[in-house]
Design an enzyme around this catalytic site. Sequence first.
Site, PDB file in Angstrom:
ATOM      1  N   ASN A 114      -0.295   3.430  12.186  1.00 34.31           N
ATOM      2  CA  ASN A 114       0.543   3.421  10.986  1.00 34.31           C
ATOM      3  C   ASN A 114      -0.339   3.690   9.778  1.00 34.31           C
ATOM      4  O   ASN A 114      -1.551   3.476   9.832  1.00 34.31           O
ATOM      5  CB  ASN A 114       1.205   2.039  10.839  1.00 34.31           C
ATOM      6  CG  ASN A 114       2.129   1.958   9.637  1.00 34.31           C
ATOM      7  OD1 ASN A 114       2.907   2.884   9.377  1.00 34.31           O
ATOM      8  ND2 ASN A 114       2.039   0.879   8.869  1.00 34.31           N
ATOM      9  N   HIS A 116      -0.566   2.526   5.766  1.00 36.44           N
ATOM     10  CA  HIS A 116      -0.022   1.545   4.835  1.00 36.44           C
ATOM     11  C   HIS A 116      -0.651   1.800   3.461  1.00 36.44           C
ATOM     12  O   HIS A 116      -1.874   1.933   3.360  1.00 36.44           O
ATOM     13  CB  HIS A 116      -0.354   0.131   5.320  1.00 36.44           C
ATOM     14  CG  HIS A 116       0.243  -0.929   4.463  1.00 36.44           C
ATOM     15  ND1 HIS A 116       1.587  -1.258   4.522  1.00 36.44           N
ATOM     16  CD2 HIS A 116      -0.297  -1.706   3.502  1.00 36.44           C
ATOM     17  CE1 HIS A 116       1.830  -2.213   3.632  1.00 36.44           C
ATOM     18  NE2 HIS A 116       0.708  -2.500   3.005  1.00 36.44           N
ATOM     19  N   SER A 143      -4.609   2.537   4.055  1.00 41.48           N
ATOM     20  CA  SER A 143      -5.275   2.170   5.308  1.00 41.48           C
ATOM     21  C   SER A 143      -4.516   2.766   6.474  1.00 41.48           C
ATOM     22  O   SER A 143      -3.296   2.623   6.567  1.00 41.48           O
ATOM     23  CB  SER A 143      -5.265   0.639   5.497  1.00 41.48           C
ATOM     24  OG  SER A 143      -5.757  -0.026   4.358  1.00 41.48           O
ATOM     25  N   ASP A 152       1.641  -5.182   9.527  1.00 41.58           N
ATOM     26  CA  ASP A 152       0.523  -4.717   8.681  1.00 41.58           C
ATOM     27  C   ASP A 152      -0.777  -5.488   8.935  1.00 41.58           C
ATOM     28  O   ASP A 152      -1.596  -5.670   8.022  1.00 41.58           O
ATOM     29  CB  ASP A 152       0.887  -4.808   7.189  1.00 41.58           C
ATOM     30  CG  ASP A 152       2.096  -3.960   6.841  1.00 41.58           C
ATOM     31  OD1 ASP A 152       2.299  -2.924   7.491  1.00 41.58           O
ATOM     32  OD2 ASP A 152       2.835  -4.337   5.914  1.00 41.58           O
TER      33      ASP A 152
HETATM   34  C1  GRF Z   1       3.898   6.426   2.367  1.00 36.33           C
HETATM   35  O1  GRF Z   1       3.477   5.927   1.144  1.00 36.33           O
HETATM   36  C2  GRF Z   1       3.367   5.574   3.483  1.00 36.33           C
HETATM   37  O2  GRF Z   1       2.120   5.024   3.217  1.00 36.33           O
HETATM   38  C3  GRF Z   1       4.387   4.471   3.557  1.00 36.33           C
HETATM   39  O3  GRF Z   1       5.614   5.102   3.314  1.00 36.33           O
HETATM   40  C4  GRF Z   1       5.401   6.290   2.548  1.00 36.33           C
HETATM   41  C5  GRF Z   1       5.992   7.409   3.345  1.00 36.33           C
HETATM   42  O4  GRF Z   1       5.980   8.635   2.670  1.00 36.33           O
HETATM   43  N1  GRF Z   1       4.288   3.792   4.822  1.00 36.33           N
HETATM   44  P1  GRF Z   1       6.309   9.978   3.435  1.00 36.33           P
HETATM   45  O5  GRF Z   1       7.687   9.813   4.094  1.00 36.33           O
HETATM   46  O6  GRF Z   1       5.249  10.223   4.446  1.00 36.33           O
HETATM   47  O7  GRF Z   1       6.354  11.032   2.368  1.00 36.33           O
END
Ligand code: GRF
Length: 207
Positions: A114, A116, A143, A152
């Site tokens: 993932n 984050h 991260s 997380d």
């Molecule tokens: C990103 O900021 C990611 O870190 C978080 O959700 C957002 C997703 O953006 N988990 P996208 O759909 O990849 O444009």
Amino acid sequence: MSAALPRKRVGVLISGRGSNMVSLAEAAQAPGYPAEIALVISNIPDVAGLDRARDFGIATATVDHRAFNRDREAFERAMDEVLRVNQIEFIVLAGFMRILTPWFVTRWEGRMINIHPSLLPLFKGTHTHRQALEAGVTEHGCSAHFVVPELDAGPVILQAKVPVLPGDDEEALAKRVLVEEHKLYPAALAEVASGRAKLEGGAVVRG
Ligand code: GRF
């Protein structure tokens, strides 16, 4: 010269615009990249990310969580079946806005990552940029981590930092972090898909 290893078949789970998925799909076009984005699944129908995946010629599927009457595991079993049929070996969560059950996480442990938008372990959960501004930190970032049952809390593979500048609001900070996410996530996927970074005994082991 040794033969190239087969590329890992990756499924990306999204819930929205999919900009991280696009950065992965772009990276995967490079010769020698160790993963192929073989499938994109959204839990929400008709999101922009699905169109963007199709622009890359990537197979897409929608598994609408609302069809499962709040039964999280039934929803995940349906997703798991789509992943299996498409012979997916590795999952990348990219803006996927559903909490996953221990059943699903355990099934994919070591094979699911993932991204984050904070420097974990700081600012877990949602509204991370607001949390960072309220805490008054001077440094923020993102991260990439392995997914474990606790939200997380998985071991970090790579992080990228950005400064928090005077006058920043949530939007400005989110934009600065997102630029780094788009570089960090393809790098992290390359690490794990190539086997250079593994989850072992609850920690990232590099080899
Ligand atoms: C990103 O900021 C990611 O870190 C978080 O959700 C957002 C997703 O953006 N988990 P996208 O759909 O990849 O444009």
